[in-house]
Design a protein around this motif. Structure first.
Motif, PDB file in Angstrom:
ATOM      1  N   GLY A  25       0.822  -1.201   0.000  1.00 14.45           N
ATOM      2  CA  GLY A  25       0.000   0.000   0.000  1.00 14.45           C
ATOM      3  C   GLY A  25       0.852   1.246   0.000  1.00 14.45           C
ATOM      4  O   GLY A  25       2.058   1.206  -0.258  1.00 14.45           O
ATOM      5  N   ASP A  26       0.208   2.363   0.297  1.00 15.40           N
ATOM      6  CA  ASP A  26       0.898   3.648   0.314  1.00 15.40           C
ATOM      7  C   ASP A  26       1.623   3.836   1.647  1.00 15.40           C
ATOM      8  O   ASP A  26       1.067   3.561   2.713  1.00 15.40           O
ATOM      9  N   VAL A  27       2.851   4.290   1.568  1.00 15.58           N
ATOM     10  CA  VAL A  27       3.667   4.559   2.745  1.00 15.58           C
ATOM     11  C   VAL A  27       4.133   6.005   2.680  1.00 15.58           C
ATOM     12  O   VAL A  27       4.612   6.463   1.630  1.00 15.58           O
ATOM     13  N   GLN A  28       3.981   6.709   3.781  1.00 18.07           N
ATOM     14  CA  GLN A  28       4.385   8.114   3.819  1.00 18.07           C
ATOM     15  C   GLN A  28       5.862   8.254   3.461  1.00 18.07           C
ATOM     16  O   GLN A  28       6.719   7.550   3.977  1.00 18.07           O
ATOM     17  N   GLY A  29       6.138   9.168   2.543  1.00 21.93           N
ATOM     18  CA  GLY A  29       7.518   9.391   2.124  1.00 21.93           C
ATOM     19  C   GLY A  29       7.934   8.595   0.905  1.00 21.93           C
ATOM     20  O   GLY A  29       9.000   8.841   0.331  1.00 21.93           O
ATOM     21  N   GLU A  30       7.092   7.618   0.512  1.00 24.22           N
ATOM     22  CA  GLU A  30       7.404   6.801  -0.658  1.00 24.22           C
ATOM     23  C   GLU A  30       6.571   7.294  -1.846  1.00 24.22           C
ATOM     24  O   GLU A  30       5.364   7.516  -1.710  1.00 24.22           O
ATOM     25  N   PRO A  31       7.194   7.483  -3.022  1.00 23.08           N
ATOM     26  CA  PRO A  31       6.451   8.009  -4.174  1.00 23.08           C
ATOM     27  C   PRO A  31       5.431   7.037  -4.745  1.00 23.08           C
ATOM     28  O   PRO A  31       4.462   7.444  -5.379  1.00 23.08           O
ATOM     29  N   GLU A  32       5.655   5.739  -4.536  1.00 26.62           N
ATOM     30  CA  GLU A  32       4.743   4.733  -5.071  1.00 26.62           C
ATOM     31  C   GLU A  32       4.353   3.749  -3.976  1.00 26.62           C
ATOM     32  O   GLU A  32       5.008   3.658  -2.930  1.00 26.62           O
ATOM     33  N   SER A  33       3.277   3.005  -4.218  1.00 28.55           N
ATOM     34  CA  SER A  33       2.879   1.961  -3.278  1.00 28.55           C
ATOM     35  C   SER A  33       4.003   0.942  -3.144  1.00 28.55           C
ATOM     36  O   SER A  33       4.722   0.661  -4.107  1.00 28.55           O
ATOM     37  N   THR A  34       4.140   0.373  -1.981  1.00 32.51           N
ATOM     38  CA  THR A  34       5.249  -0.543  -1.729  1.00 32.51           C
ATOM     39  C   THR A  34       4.849  -1.594  -0.712  1.00 32.51           C
ATOM     40  O   THR A  34       3.791  -1.493  -0.083  1.00 32.51           O
ATOM     41  N   ASP A  35       5.694  -2.604  -0.532  1.00 31.47           N
ATOM     42  CA  ASP A  35       5.467  -3.636   0.482  1.00 31.47           C
ATOM     43  C   ASP A  35       5.995  -3.153   1.819  1.00 31.47           C
ATOM     44  O   ASP A  35       7.046  -2.502   1.891  1.00 31.47           O
ATOM     45  N   PHE A  36       5.290  -3.500   2.890  1.00 32.77           N
ATOM     46  CA  PHE A  36       5.747  -3.127   4.231  1.00 32.77           C
ATOM     47  C   PHE A  36       5.187  -4.128   5.243  1.00 32.77           C
ATOM     48  O   PHE A  36       4.115  -4.703   5.039  1.00 32.77           O
ATOM     49  N   PRO A  37       5.919  -4.367   6.331  1.00 32.33           N
ATOM     50  CA  PRO A  37       5.469  -5.347   7.325  1.00 32.33           C
ATOM     51  C   PRO A  37       4.410  -4.781   8.262  1.00 32.33           C
ATOM     52  O   PRO A  37       4.435  -3.602   8.612  1.00 32.33           O
ATOM     53  N   VAL A  38       3.483  -5.654   8.659  1.00 37.56           N
ATOM     54  CA  VAL A  38       2.435  -5.314   9.629  1.00 37.56           C
ATOM     55  C   VAL A  38       2.466  -6.366  10.731  1.00 37.56           C
ATOM     56  O   VAL A  38       2.407  -7.572  10.458  1.00 37.56           O
ATOM     57  N   ILE A  39       2.551  -5.926  11.965  1.00 34.93           N
ATOM     58  CA  ILE A  39       2.683  -6.826  13.112  1.00 34.93           C
ATOM     59  C   ILE A  39       1.305  -7.277  13.592  1.00 34.93           C
ATOM     60  O   ILE A  39       0.400  -6.456  13.764  1.00 34.93           O
ATOM     61  N   ILE A  40       1.143  -8.583  13.815  1.00 34.00           N
ATOM     62  CA  ILE A  40      -0.143  -9.132  14.255  1.00 34.00           C
ATOM     63  C   ILE A  40       0.063 -10.009  15.501  1.00 34.00           C
ATOM     64  O   ILE A  40       1.180 -10.175  15.974  1.00 34.00           O
ATOM     65  N   ASP A  41      -1.039 -10.566  16.001  1.00 29.27           N
ATOM     66  CA  ASP A  41      -1.031 -11.535  17.109  1.00 29.27           C
ATOM     67  C   ASP A  41      -0.389 -10.959  18.363  1.00 29.27           C
ATOM     68  O   ASP A  41       0.774 -11.206  18.668  1.00 29.27           O
ATOM     69  N   LEU A  42      -1.208 -10.240  19.142  1.00 32.33           N
ATOM     70  CA  LEU A  42      -0.685  -9.530  20.314  1.00 32.33           C
ATOM     71  C   LEU A  42      -1.320  -9.917  21.646  1.00 32.33           C
ATOM     72  O   LEU A  42      -1.240  -9.145  22.596  1.00 32.33           O
ATOM     73  N   PRO A  43      -1.949 -11.091  21.793  1.00 37.75           N
ATOM     74  CA  PRO A  43      -2.545 -11.399  23.101  1.00 37.75           C
ATOM     75  C   PRO A  43      -1.511 -11.569  24.201  1.00 37.75           C
ATOM     76  O   PRO A  43      -1.826 -11.454  25.381  1.00 37.75           O
ATOM     77  N   GLN A  44      -0.253 -11.846  23.848  1.00 40.44           N
ATOM     78  CA  GLN A  44       0.786 -12.045  24.836  1.00 40.44           C
ATOM     79  C   GLN A  44       1.607 -10.772  25.072  1.00 40.44           C
ATOM     80  O   GLN A  44       2.615 -10.814  25.780  1.00 40.44           O
ATOM     81  N   ALA A  45       1.188  -9.640  24.496  1.00 44.59           N
ATOM     82  CA  ALA A  45       1.916  -8.388  24.687  1.00 44.59           C
ATOM     83  C   ALA A  45       2.009  -8.047  26.175  1.00 44.59           C
ATOM     84  O   ALA A  45       1.066  -8.237  26.936  1.00 44.59           O
ATOM     85  N   VAL A  46       3.180  -7.555  26.584  1.00 42.13           N
ATOM     86  CA  VAL A  46       3.392  -7.254  27.993  1.00 42.13           C
ATOM     87  C   VAL A  46       3.748  -5.785  28.180  1.00 42.13           C
ATOM     88  O   VAL A  46       4.223  -5.116  27.258  1.00 42.13           O
ATOM     89  N   ASP A  47       3.519  -5.314  29.391  1.00 44.18           N
ATOM     90  CA  ASP A  47       3.872  -3.955  29.768  1.00 44.18           C
ATOM     91  C   ASP A  47       5.378  -3.885  30.000  1.00 44.18           C
ATOM     92  O   ASP A  47       5.924  -4.612  30.825  1.00 44.18           O
TER      93      ASP A  47
END
Length: 292
Positions: free
Chosen positions: A179-201
């Motif tokens: 999709g579109d990424v700020q600062g990039e002239p064209e759409s590009t691939d980028f990672p998205v982080i998922i699965d957060l039930p074990q996230a800790v403080d």
């Protein structure tokens, strides 16, 4: 397709219109592609996580707030009520983390609603509009590996500055979106982080440092397959050292180098790391076998 019983209540409430298809299923959740008006979303239905060990649950849930002392005691004793409350807390942790991290600018699926144990969130897609692949299903050039590794290290820093450690970050719970990424002239691939039930403080959990080091090591080892120079980096230790000293910010420059002190080694922590590595390898092999 016919709506599963857990999703029928969302249809009845008008939160979704139709169920398109099942996207995936593992030991902790089933994920479905659903429609609401013109939007295509995904619905994550949590399963009762009977496969988590007590030690793992204690590590991740340490210092999480409970409704009251009765709930806390029940969770500690492992009674039926306590297990129900613990599972609810586990699910709510992911919902809370998603909203918290999205607000901090971390690339996670945008959450929309949480109803009756079902999380409605953005469907992360690839260049063709299909569900985005996990990193473990993609090969990279050395340049791509270096780029995505740098992006994810910046995301780990942004998460930590927001007070969150993922706790189980690896190539199996990162999607490669397009999709579109700020600062990039064209759409590009980028990672998205998922699965957060074990996230800790980060500040309130005594295991946060160990978990962050493991998260960063997982990124190093995965991308190091494609860019071997990464295997010599020490971003995890560098990031935590800066965090502890109050010098870590979203724009703090990192080198990937860290000079370890000559203080006595904490053998208990070392043994714990060995146990965690063994558990992680067993889980990795299971995921690979399931994927195959």
């Amino acid at each position: 397709m016919k709506a599963p019983p857990r999703l029928q209540s969302l249809i009845d409430e008008g939160l979704i219109d139709t169920v398109v298809r099942q996207l995936m299923s593992d030991k902790e959740a089933m994920v479905f592609v659903v429609r609401h008006g013109e939007q295509t979303l995904c619905a994550k239905i949590y399963k009762e996580a009977t496969n988590r060990s007590f030690r793992q649950a204690v590590d991740y849930t340490e210092n999480r707030k409970t409704k009251n002392s009765r709930t806390g005691r029940a969770m500690a004793k492992g009674s039926k009520f306590g297990r129900q409350e613990q599972e609810a807390a586990w699910q709510n942790a992911e919902v809370d983390a998603l909203y918290r991290l999205a607000a901090a600018g971390v690339r996670v699926p945008q959450p929309f609603n949480f109803h009756d144990g079902v999380l409605l969130m953005e469907l992360v897609t690839d260049a063709h509009g299909d569900a985005a692949p996990r990193l473990n299903d993609v090969s990279f050039t050395p340049e791509q590996a270096l780029q995505h590794h740098a992006t994810l290290i910046a995301e780990v820093v942004r998460m930590l500055c927001a007070g969150v450690v993922h706790g189980d970050l690896s190539e199996f719970n990162i999607l490669l979106a397009h999709g579109d990424v700020q600062g990039e002239p064209e759409s590009t691939d980028f990672p998205v982080i998922i699965d957060l039930p074990q996230a800790v403080d980060a500040a309130g959990n005594h295991h946060a440092q160990r978990m962050l080091l493991r998260d960063v090591a997982n990124l190093r080892n995965f991308f190091g397959q494609f860019a071997p120079a990464l295997l010599k980096t020490e971003y995890g230790a560098e990031i935590w050292s800066l965090y502890q000293s109050g010098m870590l910010g979203n724009e703090t420059p990192l080198t990937g180098r860290y000079e370890r002190s000559h203080a006595d080694v904490d053998m208990q922590a070392v043994l714990r790391e060995i146990d965690d590595a063994r558990d992680e390898e067993a889980a990795r092999r299971l995921r690979m076998a399931t994927a195959g």
